[in-house]
Design an enzyme around this catalytic site. Sequence first.
Site, PDB file in Angstrom:
ATOM      1  N   GLY A 243       0.786  -1.229   0.000  1.00 44.61           N
ATOM      2  CA  GLY A 243       0.000   0.000   0.000  1.00 44.61           C
ATOM      3  C   GLY A 243       0.814   1.272   0.000  1.00 44.61           C
ATOM      4  O   GLY A 243       0.259   2.372   0.104  1.00 44.61           O
ATOM      5  N   GLU A 285       4.353  -6.823   1.194  1.00 46.07           N
ATOM      6  CA  GLU A 285       3.889  -7.163  -0.151  1.00 46.07           C
ATOM      7  C   GLU A 285       3.752  -5.928  -1.046  1.00 46.07           C
ATOM      8  O   GLU A 285       2.651  -5.582  -1.471  1.00 46.07           O
ATOM      9  CB  GLU A 285       2.538  -7.877  -0.082  1.00 46.07           C
ATOM     10  CG  GLU A 285       2.586  -9.249   0.557  1.00 46.07           C
ATOM     11  CD  GLU A 285       1.203  -9.824   0.774  1.00 46.07           C
ATOM     12  OE1 GLU A 285       1.117 -11.051   0.945  1.00 46.07           O
ATOM     13  OE2 GLU A 285       0.202  -9.061   0.772  1.00 46.07           O
ATOM     14  N   PRO A 286       4.828  -5.249  -1.345  1.00 45.81           N
ATOM     15  CA  PRO A 286       4.726  -4.104  -2.253  1.00 45.81           C
ATOM     16  C   PRO A 286       4.514  -4.557  -3.681  1.00 45.81           C
ATOM     17  O   PRO A 286       5.068  -5.559  -4.127  1.00 45.81           O
ATOM     18  CB  PRO A 286       6.092  -3.417  -2.101  1.00 45.81           C
ATOM     19  CG  PRO A 286       7.020  -4.530  -1.730  1.00 45.81           C
ATOM     20  CD  PRO A 286       6.207  -5.499  -0.906  1.00 45.81           C
ATOM     21  N   GLY A 287       3.683  -3.853  -4.410  1.00 46.00           N
ATOM     22  CA  GLY A 287       3.469  -4.139  -5.821  1.00 46.00           C
ATOM     23  C   GLY A 287       3.557  -2.848  -6.600  1.00 46.00           C
ATOM     24  O   GLY A 287       4.513  -2.600  -7.337  1.00 46.00           O
ATOM     25  N   ARG A 288       2.551  -1.992  -6.407  1.00 52.46           N
ATOM     26  CA  ARG A 288       2.512  -0.687  -7.069  1.00 52.46           C
ATOM     27  C   ARG A 288       3.813   0.098  -6.864  1.00 52.46           C
ATOM     28  O   ARG A 288       4.345   0.702  -7.799  1.00 52.46           O
ATOM     29  CB  ARG A 288       1.332   0.110  -6.491  1.00 52.46           C
ATOM     30  CG  ARG A 288       1.149   1.488  -7.104  1.00 52.46           C
ATOM     31  CD  ARG A 288       0.275   2.367  -6.214  1.00 52.46           C
ATOM     32  NE  ARG A 288      -0.937   1.705  -5.790  1.00 52.46           N
ATOM     33  CZ  ARG A 288      -2.125   1.886  -6.340  1.00 52.46           C
ATOM     34  NH1 ARG A 288      -2.248   2.715  -7.363  1.00 52.46           N
ATOM     35  NH2 ARG A 288      -3.187   1.260  -5.881  1.00 52.46           N
ATOM     36  N   ARG A 325      -8.014   3.140 -14.660  1.00 51.31           N
ATOM     37  CA  ARG A 325      -8.019   3.778 -13.335  1.00 51.31           C
ATOM     38  C   ARG A 325      -8.682   5.162 -13.313  1.00 51.31           C
ATOM     39  O   ARG A 325      -9.411   5.472 -12.369  1.00 51.31           O
ATOM     40  CB  ARG A 325      -6.610   3.840 -12.769  1.00 51.31           C
ATOM     41  CG  ARG A 325      -6.002   2.465 -12.498  1.00 51.31           C
ATOM     42  CD  ARG A 325      -4.630   2.555 -11.851  1.00 51.31           C
ATOM     43  NE  ARG A 325      -4.714   3.053 -10.492  1.00 51.31           N
ATOM     44  CZ  ARG A 325      -4.343   4.266 -10.119  1.00 51.31           C
ATOM     45  NH1 ARG A 325      -3.866   5.131 -11.006  1.00 51.31           N
ATOM     46  NH2 ARG A 325      -4.460   4.636  -8.857  1.00 51.31           N
ATOM     47  N   TYR A 329     -11.812   5.065 -10.609  1.00 56.15           N
ATOM     48  CA  TYR A 329     -11.877   5.835  -9.354  1.00 56.15           C
ATOM     49  C   TYR A 329     -11.149   7.175  -9.442  1.00 56.15           C
ATOM     50  O   TYR A 329     -10.465   7.600  -8.505  1.00 56.15           O
ATOM     51  CB  TYR A 329     -11.367   5.028  -8.151  1.00 56.15           C
ATOM     52  CG  TYR A 329     -10.206   4.098  -8.381  1.00 56.15           C
ATOM     53  CD1 TYR A 329      -8.927   4.566  -8.563  1.00 56.15           C
ATOM     54  CD2 TYR A 329     -10.414   2.720  -8.377  1.00 56.15           C
ATOM     55  CE1 TYR A 329      -7.871   3.702  -8.745  1.00 56.15           C
ATOM     56  CE2 TYR A 329      -9.366   1.838  -8.569  1.00 56.15           C
ATOM     57  CZ  TYR A 329      -8.085   2.340  -8.748  1.00 56.15           C
ATOM     58  OH  TYR A 329      -7.043   1.470  -8.925  1.00 56.15           O
ATOM     59  N   CYS A 356     -16.102   4.107 -26.190  1.00 53.98           N
ATOM     60  CA  CYS A 356     -17.462   4.659 -26.224  1.00 53.98           C
ATOM     61  C   CYS A 356     -18.039   4.780 -24.816  1.00 53.98           C
ATOM     62  O   CYS A 356     -19.000   4.106 -24.444  1.00 53.98           O
ATOM     63  CB  CYS A 356     -18.350   3.780 -27.101  1.00 53.98           C
ATOM     64  SG  CYS A 356     -19.935   4.543 -27.481  1.00 53.98           S
ATOM     65  N   GLU A 357     -17.394   5.608 -24.013  1.00 53.60           N
ATOM     66  CA  GLU A 357     -17.840   5.921 -22.645  1.00 53.60           C
ATOM     67  C   GLU A 357     -17.453   7.360 -22.331  1.00 53.60           C
ATOM     68  O   GLU A 357     -16.320   7.775 -22.608  1.00 53.60           O
ATOM     69  CB  GLU A 357     -17.176   4.999 -21.610  1.00 53.60           C
ATOM     70  CG  GLU A 357     -17.536   3.532 -21.719  1.00 53.60           C
ATOM     71  CD  GLU A 357     -18.957   3.230 -21.297  1.00 53.60           C
ATOM     72  OE1 GLU A 357     -19.569   4.081 -20.602  1.00 53.60           O
ATOM     73  OE2 GLU A 357     -19.459   2.149 -21.650  1.00 53.60           O
TER      74      GLU A 357
END
Length: 432
Positions: A243, A285-288, A325, A329, A356-357
Amino acid sequence: MDMTVENGHLLWDGCDTVELAKTYGTPLYVFSQSIIEERCQELRQDFVDKYENVRVAYASKAFSTMAMMKIIEKQGFSLEVLSDGELYTALKAGFPVEKIEINGNNKSMAELEMSIEHGVGRIIVDSLQEVDRISAIAKEKQKMVNVLFRITPEVNVNTHSFISTGQKDSKFGIPINEDILFPEVEKAIKAEGINFLGFHFHVGSQLDDNSAHLGAVDIALDLVKVVKDRLDYEISELNFGGGFGVRYTDEDIRQPFAYFLDPMMEKVLAFCEKEHYPQPAVVIEPGRSIVAEAGITLHTIGAIKELPGIRKYVSIDGGMTDNIRPGLYAAKYTGVLANKADQPAAEKVTISGKICESTDILVKDIELPTVEIDDVFATFSTGAYGYSMASNYNKLAIPAVVLANKGQADLIVKRQTLEQLIENEVIPDSLK
């Protein structure tokens, strides 16, 4: 954002991004191997080499490819996976299975069987049904399975509600409830084929404040003491999740890893000294935070539409199918015209996708040099959850992925073809 420019072109780990766009086409994900390795070196310096009995497990959901698994393996880290697909990717890459842990709030029987059959190092239990299932499979296959319980530490975090995971009302984790958690812990301790190691938590993502992590550590350590006092059982491992925030724009703060890890470890070590407790292994557990800033996405500019006095829309040849993303959000990004990287800003535009959004807006009101058709726009910090969350909505192909390293570019994911888009589709005889 920090960048290197040569002859007016954006360079990424020594590679000319405009030439990459010509060679491999766009949309195109480009990852810097050097930046990934720098982040791993920071983690070793601030954690692995600094403390005893600690481990880093890369959260592969951020970016899961066989090439990435090889980079992580060479760094000596472990790996967290969340599905049979991520596990299969790791196995095909030859990642050491004993260094893999599988997480997830609804693991299927097939995923549990696959994990136990191959001998993954850890299964992180996230539901009340899992202990019985794991025990039954372990007995059948005559295996001993290491497990941790993911708990919901009930801490508040300052992040978007969609990426907050440590609050009480969450789909993740086993609630810290007297009548729920402790009977499950006792069951796991006594269960055949299960070696209960300890607790896991993950409070949320993209955090630049350590208070939630520290509060969760306190709660986890309280549980360690309660388990010892009530069940005379010593916890041997704690997993504090990830996180840790990254920079998407210049306004974002990327705290050094030590900002989170040092005070967490201080709490663990102080607890062990006070309670005369053997230090549990500590895992993160780092990812980002390993891959986000290592990745950029290249798009080619197409249609340009100016609404006088309102807005100028500049459309790219991708959008929410390769970066969901912003639409999911309201994540914010910034970028540059890769072919005009040394030119001053001349206008304010909004970068919009071709999907098409109406929510398919990549960057709103960004100042750029005068934008023209066929310019190449580079979005920064797309290394996490860009490729991983890419979709075929509107029947668009998944982009290719290139790994850049000190001027050398290698294709690590081929662009999906139109034929591959429909290769699993079948027309029944009744429609022929």
